[in-house]
Design a protein around this motif. Structure first.
Motif, PDB file in Angstrom:
ATOM      1  N   THR A 161       0.874  -1.176   0.000  1.00 48.50           N
ATOM      2  CA  THR A 161       0.000   0.000   0.000  1.00 48.50           C
ATOM      3  C   THR A 161       0.902   1.214   0.000  1.00 48.50           C
ATOM      4  OG1 THR A 161      -1.917   1.049   1.012  1.00 48.50           O
ATOM      5  CG2 THR A 161      -0.280   0.151   2.534  1.00 48.50           C
TER       6      THR A 161
ATOM      7  N   TRP B 289      -2.055   6.264  -2.033  1.00 48.52           N
ATOM      8  CA  TRP B 289      -3.359   5.593  -2.210  1.00 48.52           C
ATOM      9  C   TRP B 289      -4.278   5.924  -1.044  1.00 48.52           C
ATOM     10  CZ3 TRP B 289      -7.046   2.637   0.008  1.00 48.52           C
ATOM     11  CH2 TRP B 289      -8.018   2.083  -0.828  1.00 48.52           C
TER      12      TRP B 289
ATOM     13  N   ARG C 127      -7.760   8.083  -1.561  1.00 48.77           N
ATOM     14  CA  ARG C 127      -9.055   7.393  -1.477  1.00 48.77           C
ATOM     15  C   ARG C 127      -9.816   7.669  -0.191  1.00 48.77           C
ATOM     16  NH1 ARG C 127     -10.055   3.657  -5.826  1.00 48.77           N
ATOM     17  NH2 ARG C 127      -8.256   3.986  -7.176  1.00 48.77           N
ATOM     18  N   THR C 128      -9.098   8.107   0.884  1.00 51.19           N
ATOM     19  CA  THR C 128      -9.773   8.211   2.190  1.00 51.19           C
ATOM     20  C   THR C 128      -9.547   9.539   2.915  1.00 51.19           C
ATOM     21  OG1 THR C 128      -7.934   7.407   3.553  1.00 51.19           O
ATOM     22  CG2 THR C 128      -9.326   5.731   2.528  1.00 51.19           C
TER      23      THR C 128
ATOM     24  N   CYS D 256     -20.316   2.191  14.028  1.00 56.65           N
ATOM     25  CA  CYS D 256     -19.872   3.585  13.834  1.00 56.65           C
ATOM     26  C   CYS D 256     -20.988   4.599  14.083  1.00 56.65           C
ATOM     27  CB  CYS D 256     -19.280   3.766  12.447  1.00 56.65           C
ATOM     28  SG  CYS D 256     -17.941   2.620  12.118  1.00 56.65           S
TER      29      CYS D 256
ATOM     30  N   ARG E 153      -5.340  -5.303   3.032  1.00 54.23           N
ATOM     31  CA  ARG E 153      -5.014  -3.880   2.873  1.00 54.23           C
ATOM     32  C   ARG E 153      -6.253  -3.028   2.617  1.00 54.23           C
ATOM     33  NH1 ARG E 153      -2.420  -3.072  -3.191  1.00 54.23           N
ATOM     34  NH2 ARG E 153      -4.230  -3.860  -4.329  1.00 54.23           N
TER      35      ARG E 153
ATOM     36  N   GLY F 107     -16.092  -2.332   1.044  1.00 55.47           N
ATOM     37  CA  GLY F 107     -15.941  -0.870   1.081  1.00 55.47           C
ATOM     38  C   GLY F 107     -16.828  -0.129   0.095  1.00 55.47           C
ATOM     39  N   PRO F 108     -16.805  -0.506  -1.188  1.00 54.94           N
ATOM     40  CA  PRO F 108     -17.642   0.240  -2.147  1.00 54.94           C
ATOM     41  C   PRO F 108     -19.132   0.160  -1.829  1.00 54.94           C
ATOM     42  CG  PRO F 108     -15.901  -0.963  -3.284  1.00 54.94           C
ATOM     43  CD  PRO F 108     -15.845  -1.387  -1.851  1.00 54.94           C
TER      44      PRO F 108
ATOM     45  N   VAL G  10     -20.479  -0.176   1.201  1.00 52.72           N
ATOM     46  CA  VAL G  10     -20.698   0.697   2.368  1.00 52.72           C
ATOM     47  C   VAL G  10     -20.685   2.159   1.918  1.00 52.72           C
ATOM     48  CG1 VAL G  10     -19.724   1.471   4.572  1.00 52.72           C
ATOM     49  CG2 VAL G  10     -19.741  -0.966   4.020  1.00 52.72           C
TER      50      VAL G  10
ATOM     51  N   HIS H 108     -19.480  11.185  11.017  1.00 49.76           N
ATOM     52  CA  HIS H 108     -18.573  10.076  11.304  1.00 49.76           C
ATOM     53  C   HIS H 108     -17.375  10.199  10.369  1.00 49.76           C
ATOM     54  CE1 HIS H 108     -16.815   6.255  11.892  1.00 49.76           C
ATOM     55  NE2 HIS H 108     -17.268   5.723  10.770  1.00 49.76           N
TER      56      HIS H 108
ATOM     57  N   ASN I 132     -14.293   8.540   5.756  1.00 50.59           N
ATOM     58  CA  ASN I 132     -13.693   8.794   4.449  1.00 50.59           C
ATOM     59  C   ASN I 132     -14.011  10.236   4.073  1.00 50.59           C
ATOM     60  OD1 ASN I 132     -13.325   9.008   1.583  1.00 50.59           O
ATOM     61  ND2 ASN I 132     -13.312   6.768   1.497  1.00 50.59           N
TER      62      ASN I 132
ATOM     63  N   ARG J 126     -14.107  11.657   1.365  1.00 57.48           N
ATOM     64  CA  ARG J 126     -14.958  11.827   0.174  1.00 57.48           C
ATOM     65  C   ARG J 126     -16.442  11.726   0.541  1.00 57.48           C
ATOM     66  NH1 ARG J 126     -13.800   7.632  -3.865  1.00 57.48           N
ATOM     67  NH2 ARG J 126     -12.890   6.379  -2.222  1.00 57.48           N
ATOM     68  N   ILE J 127     -16.768  10.828   1.488  1.00 54.89           N
ATOM     69  CA  ILE J 127     -18.166  10.717   1.951  1.00 54.89           C
ATOM     70  C   ILE J 127     -18.550  12.000   2.701  1.00 54.89           C
ATOM     71  CG2 ILE J 127     -19.759   9.457   3.465  1.00 54.89           C
ATOM     72  CD1 ILE J 127     -18.069   6.948   3.025  1.00 54.89           C
TER      73      ILE J 127
ATOM     74  N   ASN K 113     -10.440   6.125  10.972  1.00 53.70           N
ATOM     75  CA  ASN K 113     -11.819   5.827  11.369  1.00 53.70           C
ATOM     76  C   ASN K 113     -11.794   5.169  12.754  1.00 53.70           C
ATOM     77  OD1 ASN K 113     -14.341   4.685  11.736  1.00 53.70           O
ATOM     78  ND2 ASN K 113     -14.519   3.901   9.642  1.00 53.70           N
TER      79      ASN K 113
HETATM   80  O1  UT7 Z   1     -17.021   3.191   9.381  1.00 55.59           O
HETATM   81  C1  UT7 Z   1     -18.130   2.696   8.709  1.00 55.59           C
HETATM   82  C2  UT7 Z   1     -18.281   3.304   7.420  1.00 55.59           C
HETATM   83  N1  UT7 Z   1     -17.225   2.886   6.531  1.00 55.59           N
HETATM   84  C3  UT7 Z   1     -17.026   3.562   5.445  1.00 55.59           C
HETATM   85  O2  UT7 Z   1     -17.680   4.552   5.227  1.00 55.59           O
HETATM   86  C4  UT7 Z   1     -16.049   3.038   4.410  1.00 55.59           C
HETATM   87  C5  UT7 Z   1     -16.645   3.230   3.052  1.00 55.59           C
HETATM   88  N2  UT7 Z   1     -15.792   2.810   1.949  1.00 55.59           N
HETATM   89  C6  UT7 Z   1     -14.674   3.469   1.622  1.00 55.59           C
HETATM   90  O3  UT7 Z   1     -14.266   4.408   2.290  1.00 55.59           O
HETATM   91  C7  UT7 Z   1     -13.968   3.071   0.354  1.00 55.59           C
HETATM   92  O4  UT7 Z   1     -14.778   2.170  -0.366  1.00 55.59           O
HETATM   93  C8  UT7 Z   1     -12.580   2.419   0.601  1.00 55.59           C
HETATM   94  C9  UT7 Z   1     -11.615   3.482   1.100  1.00 55.59           C
HETATM   95  C10 UT7 Z   1     -12.693   1.306   1.608  1.00 55.59           C
HETATM   96  C11 UT7 Z   1     -12.034   1.869  -0.716  1.00 55.59           C
HETATM   97  O5  UT7 Z   1     -11.937   2.899  -1.677  1.00 55.59           O
HETATM   98  P1  UT7 Z   1     -12.472   2.666  -3.147  1.00 55.59           P
HETATM   99  O6  UT7 Z   1     -12.197   3.896  -3.897  1.00 55.59           O
HETATM  100  O7  UT7 Z   1     -13.915   2.225  -3.013  1.00 55.59           O
HETATM  101  O8  UT7 Z   1     -11.525   1.530  -3.663  1.00 55.59           O
HETATM  102  P2  UT7 Z   1     -11.873   0.056  -4.159  1.00 55.59           P
HETATM  103  O9  UT7 Z   1     -12.274  -0.805  -3.016  1.00 55.59           O
HETATM  104  O10 UT7 Z   1     -12.811   0.154  -5.321  1.00 55.59           O
HETATM  105  O11 UT7 Z   1     -10.454  -0.445  -4.691  1.00 55.59           O
HETATM  106  C12 UT7 Z   1      -9.796   0.221  -5.781  1.00 55.59           C
HETATM  107  C13 UT7 Z   1      -8.448  -0.420  -5.987  1.00 55.59           C
HETATM  108  C14 UT7 Z   1      -8.501  -1.949  -6.057  1.00 55.59           C
HETATM  109  O12 UT7 Z   1      -7.562  -2.376  -7.015  1.00 55.59           O
HETATM  110  P3  UT7 Z   1      -8.045  -2.789  -8.489  1.00 55.59           P
HETATM  111  O13 UT7 Z   1      -9.020  -3.915  -8.288  1.00 55.59           O
HETATM  112  O14 UT7 Z   1      -8.673  -1.561  -9.053  1.00 55.59           O
HETATM  113  O15 UT7 Z   1      -6.764  -3.185  -9.150  1.00 55.59           O
HETATM  114  C15 UT7 Z   1      -8.034  -2.366  -4.686  1.00 55.59           C
HETATM  115  O16 UT7 Z   1      -7.431  -3.639  -4.676  1.00 55.59           O
HETATM  116  O17 UT7 Z   1      -7.575  -0.093  -4.900  1.00 55.59           O
HETATM  117  C16 UT7 Z   1      -6.989  -1.316  -4.391  1.00 55.59           C
HETATM  118  N3  UT7 Z   1      -6.739  -1.131  -2.970  1.00 55.59           N
HETATM  119  C17 UT7 Z   1      -5.588  -0.658  -2.477  1.00 55.59           C
HETATM  120  N4  UT7 Z   1      -4.451  -0.256  -3.061  1.00 55.59           N
HETATM  121  C18 UT7 Z   1      -3.458   0.188  -2.266  1.00 55.59           C
HETATM  122  C19 UT7 Z   1      -7.597  -1.387  -1.946  1.00 55.59           C
HETATM  123  N5  UT7 Z   1      -6.985  -1.073  -0.776  1.00 55.59           N
HETATM  124  C20 UT7 Z   1      -5.761  -0.605  -1.076  1.00 55.59           C
HETATM  125  C21 UT7 Z   1      -4.682  -0.144  -0.295  1.00 55.59           C
HETATM  126  N6  UT7 Z   1      -3.553   0.245  -0.942  1.00 55.59           N
HETATM  127  N7  UT7 Z   1      -4.733  -0.054   1.055  1.00 55.59           N
END
Ligand code: UT7
Length: 333
Positions: free
Chosen positions: A43, A47, A51-52, A127, A166, A225-226, A228, A260, A263, A265-266, A290
């Motif tokens: 990671t 990233w 993303r967060t 949460c 990760r 994650g997506p 949620v 809360h 993220n 972006r949320i 978080n």
């Molecule tokens: O507390 C309760 C509430 N929780 C939340 O609100 C969390 C809500 N969800 C999120 O915040 C986001 O969905 C995440 C931060 C968890 C993920 O972000 P995303 O933009 O939705 O990413 P994704 O899951 O669609 O993954 C995109 C890419 C993937 O790779 P590929 O498949 O595109 O090649 C993941 O494997 O990012 C990859 N990835 C990472 N890369 C580097 C996922 N985690 C990591 C990481 N480092 N830690």
């Protein structure tokens, strides 16, 4: 807990002090990425920030438990309120990472604060836990069952993290926040909204339990994650509009939004939908990650202590998380 006569019922419950506590061990994204690389997990700071919005989180040392963080936050809130622990007649702890299966962390907090006899219980809404706990404390105060409550969100979420995943282990941190909530005829909590939809149990869960002397099932956090993300963005807007309508207010009446902290972006999406500028959004996710039920009272305390939030400000607090649960509280500070 004894009910008082109807004539003595207060019109509001009101926050009279806030406090928080973070464990001393701070891990930047770079520190965490280095540790994960040793396990073969890749990671990067780039990233995680992109993303967060998270840049760092705090992890409790081994042996530090949820109630330790909760008590430190509670003492800070009591001091800010100018109240002794003996004045407290209700303790609610919102947590998903309790010290034990039972008794509740709230009972352990009560014991550590050296007070006895008042009701003490935990609220488990992940949460959204602090929003649920605040709404319950408000109801108990306004119906005369309590006059001075400690409402705490405390988590050692690091204990639930799978450091081989990760997609989740970079997101969470440990910490606690607390408020002293008192009966008052001055506003006060103006309205609250609580919701849950158990159809989404599986998208954010720690499915393990304890049975037959063993941990059964998987005791590590799982999250889609997506999924949620998508649900969170929708329900947070709905809850905000519902709580404003209930209180007869509009988005123009909000001085600060304290969502809360999961993220950025949320959080920014909710602020945009409510037409609130960046200066009205309280952000601590960058430094705390978080912290689940602790994130809202932690962010509240930070903004109170740095002087942004002052008496009379109208605050919209919003939580969303596993369950699926969500809710909002509108209050005048
Ligand atoms: O507390 C309760 C509430 N929780 C939340 O609100 C969390 C809500 N969800 C999120 O915040 C986001 O969905 C995440 C931060 C968890 C993920 O972000 P995303 O933009 O939705 O990413 P994704 O899951 O669609 O993954 C995109 C890419 C993937 O790779 P590929 O498949 O595109 O090649 C993941 O494997 O990012 C990859 N990835 C990472 N890369 C580097 C996922 N985690 C990591 C990481 N480092 N830690």
């Amino acid at each position: 807990m004894t009910a008082s006569s109807t004539s003595a019922l207060p019109r509001f419950s009101r926050i009279v002090g806030t406090g928080s506590h973070l464990p001393s061990q701070r891990l930047s994204n770079t520190d965490l990425a280095r540790e994960l690389a040793e396990r073969g997990i890749q990671t990067s700071d780039e990233w995680i920030v992109e993303r967060t919005g998270i840049r760092a989180r705090h992890f409790a040392d081994a042996g530090v438990v949820c109630s330790d963080l909760a008590v430190a936050a509670a003492r800070a809130a009591l001091q800010a309120a100018g109240r002794e622990a003996a004045a407290i007649d209700l303790i609610i702890v919102a947590t998903s990472t309790p010290d034990m299966v039972f008794p509740s962390t709230a009972c352990i907090v009560q014991q550590k604060l050296g007070v006895h006899g008042c009701p003490a219980f935990d609220v488990q809404a992940v949460c959204s836990g602090f929003i649920y706990a605040l709404a319950v404390a408000d109801a108990l105060i306004r119906t005369g069952s309590a006059r001075c409550a400690l409402v705490i969100g405390s988590e050692v979420f690091s204990r639930l993290l799978d450091f081989n995943d990760r997609t989740t282990c970079v997101l969470f941190g440990d910490g606690a926040g607390a408020v002293v909530l008192e009966a008052s005829n001055e506003p006060g909590l103006l309205a609250s909204e609580l919701h849950a939809d158990g159809r989404h149990v599986g998208i954010l869960c720690t499915p393990g339990t304890v049975a037959g002397g063993k941990a059964i099932g998987d005791p590590l956090l799982k999250m889609d994650g997506p999924a949620v993300f998508k649900l969170a963005v929708g329900v947070l807007e709905d809850a905000a509009r519902a709580v404003l309508a209930k209180a007869g207010k509009t988005e123009a009446d909000i001085d600060f939004l304290i969502p809360h902290q999961a993220n950025i972006r949320i959080m920014q999406s909710t602020a945009r939908k409510l037409k609130l500028g960046a200066d009205k959004l309280v952000v601590t996710v960058d430094e705390h990650g978080n912290t689940s039920a602790a994130s809202i009272p932690l962010a509240l305390d930070v903004a109170v202590r740095d002087g942004r939030i002052r008496r009379g400000h109208r605050l919209l607090l919003e939580g969303v998380g596993g369950g699926f649960t969500w809710g909002a509280v509108l209050l005048e500070f």
